[in-house]
Design an enzyme around this catalytic site. Structure first.
Site, PDB file in Angstrom:
ATOM      1  N   GLU A   1       0.838  -1.136   0.043  1.00  0.00           N
ATOM      2  CA  GLU A   1      -0.181   0.042  -0.016  1.00  0.00           C
ATOM      3  C   GLU A   1       0.941   1.300   0.104  1.00  0.00           C
ATOM      4  O   GLU A   1       0.483   2.220  -0.500  1.00  0.00           O
ATOM      5  CB  GLU A   1      -1.014   0.059   1.082  1.00  0.00           C
ATOM      6  CG  GLU A   1      -2.030  -0.919   0.968  1.00  0.00           C
ATOM      7  CD  GLU A   1      -1.914  -2.323   1.589  1.00  0.00           C
ATOM      8  OE1 GLU A   1      -0.556  -2.392   1.797  1.00  0.00           O
ATOM      9  OE2 GLU A   1      -2.817  -3.148   1.798  1.00  0.00           O
TER      10      GLU A   1
ATOM     11  N   PHE B   1     -10.838  -8.169  13.394  1.00  0.00           N
ATOM     12  CA  PHE B   1     -10.021  -8.601  12.606  1.00  0.00           C
ATOM     13  C   PHE B   1      -9.788  -7.234  11.460  1.00  0.00           C
ATOM     14  O   PHE B   1     -10.521  -6.848  10.877  1.00  0.00           O
ATOM     15  CB  PHE B   1     -10.277  -9.879  11.719  1.00  0.00           C
ATOM     16  CG  PHE B   1      -9.231 -10.132  10.766  1.00  0.00           C
ATOM     17  CD1 PHE B   1      -8.166 -10.656  11.219  1.00  0.00           C
ATOM     18  CD2 PHE B   1      -9.264 -10.027   9.267  1.00  0.00           C
ATOM     19  CE1 PHE B   1      -7.012 -11.157  10.327  1.00  0.00           C
ATOM     20  CE2 PHE B   1      -8.524 -10.619   8.315  1.00  0.00           C
ATOM     21  CZ  PHE B   1      -7.133 -11.204   8.811  1.00  0.00           C
TER      22      PHE B   1
END
Lengths: 602, 189
Positions: free
Chosen positions: A73, A135
């Protein structure tokens, strides 16, 4: 959907019913894509993940927006920066929640420091899971609050379209910067209303762009009186658009004043003009720094008196009247006291100065100015970028001089990006920047690993352009995974590594300021860059001696694939001139007098 | 064996700027009341190393979603100017007014102060509360809660006097302030 074949309509009746019940409703993910299209987005740099899957589903179903898949990213953010910097448009990144968002943080901070317009869409865990340590949950708006110009967590799909439009508005207006829109997964699925973008005037965020004309008149008066003037320009002129650069060129022509620029402003004024002094600051030219030190009127436009520019504040240009044009009021009077502040867009301010200069038929003080130029020419005579040439080992400066010579004969539109360190400063010193939006470097944050993804972003925006990442062997390894991206999209990015096997700038500071104790700055166990390039499916070239250099550069310019050039340069070369930390502009150290460097404090 | 003499390491870098006279200013900030806006303002102060002495915030216009933050902060004149400009840069911030430089203004703080004690101390506490025009809002056989309104200095003085008389708890609102006269910061009621 209207595109559904009529014969198949029977089977598809349930969704048809929903459509009829609420004809204007769209899912959150559809709203996002629609809003991006309305904002004119052509390219998104991103990486999928659980919390953005509905958006990726919509990307799959359309062909108006191209998605470029990066390999981490961090690369997406820098690529969006490179895209934005080389086009003047807003760069767009799309990342998932949790680690996707935290990986984006460096790029966001980088864009904030260098005023690059970005919109980063981050996925978030579903609204009902926020706060449960779900999560891949991270407090994205909390984490990115200090490193974005603005950010927002979407709580209602009906606000989504408006929030995205506002994100683009905020990113591109005023002092540009990054904006994060954090979108929970349930909102990407939920149906809501699409709203078109409001007119800018109706937006709540409306920074001042037009200058106060009485201040401009005062500034022009000071300029006309000046005996030793200097223009100190920065990235704000690039951000204000190509017409700001044009206006600057005209203003310099009209006044005949010398021009220097920050690292971020290179290209706003042509380096081949005789009014150009070179970059200023810690590794700026002797003439630029001395002109700043000795000037009587400083006209700063779109720069922010960074510590790498000013050197020691109490020794910074002690005798000058300082005019500062900036679109960001908080940049004025932050580090240095300003005598005449002007809050305005650089283009509007320069054009206003030009108009008043012409209207009042001002003429510069020819005799004083002639004397000033004589002084500047004496400083230029020092030839501060001189280095000891060698016929056996490649000097990094020599490598860039040969690159420059090769670029002069290349007809393509040229874009240069860099990583961070010695090579970055040498690139700024030795490569010619004659046009705005052709130079991409991490100035404020100094992010190693910026150059390759930024070059990818620029190459995506300019498929026919020649894009070169001038790199160091340490920096390039920080985002080397983006080689895959370059291969996947057939981007012929050239990576010109000045390989001295050291974290050069760290080594230089250790040598000069830390008693030659080279703590952890040797880059051991380097990969074979030629084989590495080949392993990724690119081309690898190497130059070991000065006489191989021209050939290798020649080959590099002809390749149609991503190419790494491993230039093995002098390991011990230091980057000069240099203003040692805590010294003033008039205390620069030149390469031949490196031994004069004041090490006695250590 | 004599220990080797250690050379005291000296910084090779420039010293920071010398301290300049510090001023205290009261800022009125009108903000869009949206999630995170207070975090933005407070984060700005901590992130840039500015000092907050007092901060109050509450919604002042429900229909327009506007809140008013009053901050008392201190710094050199250059830092104060930076604070104002940096606040102005935040997207949800509508208006920043430096009441200290804008003109005369009224500032008030409210405090609840719990004093426990018996006999003379209890009577003395009541007597002083009377002088400060503090009201008793809760009473038990061995305690009072006083409500006192006034400038920060007045409340400090009251607390100082109550301490020897059995002060055990104090809760203060921080400063709320308005400019005197007809002018308004705008947007609000």
């Amino acid at each position: 959907m209207s595109t559904v074949d009529s014969k198949k309509q029977a089977k598809k009746s349930p969704p048809e019913k929903i459509e009829k019940a609420a004809p204007d409703k769209m899912t959150g993910a559809e709203i996002i894509i629609q809003a991006l299209i309305e904002q004119g987005v052509e390219v998104i740099f991103g990486y999928p993940g659980g919390a953005v899957l509905p958006i990726y589903d919509e990307i799959f179903k359309q062909d108006k927006i191209k998605h470029v898949l990066v390999r981490q990213e961090g690369g997406a953010l820098h690529a969006a920066e490179g895209y934005a910097r080389s086009t003047g448009k807003v760069g767009v990144a799309l990342v998932t929640s949790g680690p996707g968002a935290t990986n984006a943080v460096t790029g966001l901070t980088d864009a904030l420091m260098d005023s690059i317009p970005l919109v980063c869409l981050t996925g978030q865990v579903p609204s009902f899971l926020i706060g449960t340590d779900a999560f891949q949950e991270a407090d994205t708006t909390g984490i990115t609050r200090p490193c974005t110009k603005h950010n927002v967590l979407i709580r209602d799909q009906n606000e989504l379209a408006e929030a995205i439009h506002e994100a683009f508005h905020v990113a591109r207006t005023g002092r540009p910067g990054p904006v994060v829109v954090d979108i929970p997964k349930d909102i990407q699925f939920a149906e809501g209303d699409y709203k078109k973008a409001a007119k800018p005037a109706a937006q709540s965020y409306n920074p001042q762009t037009a200058p106060d004309m009485s201040a401009i008149e005062e500034a022009v008066e000071l300029m006309a009186q000046a005996k030793k003037p200097v223009f100190y320009t920065g990235g704000g002129i690039i951000n204000a658009g190509p017409s700001a650069s044009k206006a600057l060129r005209e203003l310099v022509k009209e006044t005949g004043f010398p021009v220097t620029s920050t690292l971020m402003g290179l290209g706003a004024f042509p380096a081949n003009d005789d009014k150009w002094l070179g970059m200023l600051g810690m590794h700026g030219t002797f003439e630029a720094n001395w002109a700043m030190h000795d000037c009587d009127v400083m006209i700063c436009i779109g720069a922010r008196f960074d510590d790498r520019i000013t050197g020691r504040i109490d020794k910074f240009s002690p005798g000058s009247i300082k005019i500062h044009v900036d679109i960001d009021p908080s940049s004025i009077n932050k580090n240095v006291h300003i005598d005449l502040p002007i809050v305005a867009d650089a283009q509007l301010a320069i054009e206003a100065m030009l108009k008043i200069w012409k209207d009042k038929s001002h003429k510069p003080r020819a005799r004083s100015l002639k004397k000033w130029w004589k002084q500047i020419d004496d400083w230029r005579g020092i030839n501060c970028l001189a280095y000891k040439p060698s016929s056996k080992i490649i000097k990094p400066q020599y490598a860039l001089e040969r690159l420059r010579a090769a670029l002069e004969n290349d007809k393509r539109d040229q874009f240069i990006s860099t990583e961070v360190g010695q090579h970055q400063m040498w690139a700024a010193q030795f490569l010619p920047f004659n046009k705005p939006n052709r130079w991409m470097t991490s100035g404020g944050l100094g992010t190693m690993g910026y150059g390759l993804p930024a070059a990818i972003g620029a190459q995506i925006a300019h498929p026919k352009g020649l894009v070169i990442d001038v790199a160091g062997e340490a920096s390039i390894l920080m985002n080397i995974q983006e080689m895959s991206t370059a291969v996947q999209y057939r981007l012929p990015v050239k990576i010109f590594i000045l390989n001295n096997q050291w974290m050069g700038m760290v080594r230089q500071w250790q040598e000069l300021l830390h008693g030659e104790r080279y703590s952890e700055s040797y880059t051991d166990s380097l990969p074979d860059f030629v084989k590495l390039a080949e392993a990724y499916g690119g081309i690898g070239l190497r130059a070991d001696t000065p006489d191989e250099l021209d050939d290798v550069i020649d080959q590099m310019l002809k390749t149609d694939k991503v190419t790494i050039v491993d230039v093995r340069v002098d390991q011990k070369e230091n980057c000069f001139p240099m203003i040692p930390s805590g010294k003033g502009h008039n205390e620069m150290i030149m390469s031949p007098q490196a031994e004069k460097f004041d090490k006695k404090l250590v | 064996m004599a220990a080797p003499r250690r050379k005291k390491s000296k910084s090779v870098y420039a010293p920071g700027p010398k301290d300049v006279a510090v001023e205290t200013h009261t800022l009125a900030i009108l903000v869009k009341n949206e999630p995170g806006v207070l975090a933005r303002v407070v984060g700005l102060f901590s992130g840039r190393g500015y000092n907050i002495e007092s901060l109050t915030v509450a919604e002042t216009d429900h229909d327009k979603h506007l809140s008013r933050i009053t901050i008392v902060c201190s710094g050199t004149p250059m830092v104060i100017e930076q604070i104002k400009n940096q606040l102005g840069r935040l997207v949800p911030v509508k208006n920043v007014r430096d009441l200290t430089t804008y003109g005369p203004y009224v500032d008030r703080e409210l405090a609840l102060i719990k004093v426990t004690g018996k006999n003379e101390k209890r009577i003395e506490a009541l007597r002083i509360a009377d002088i400060f025009r503090a009201r008793v809002v809760d009473s038990s056989l061995e305690s009072f809660i006083f409500e006192v309104t006034g400038t920060t200095e007045k409340i400090n003085a009251f607390i100082d006097l109550m301490r020897p008389l059995g002060l055990v708890d104090a809760s203060r609102t921080g400063v709320a302030a308005l400019a005197r006269g007809e002018t308004a910061i705008g947007g609000s009621v």
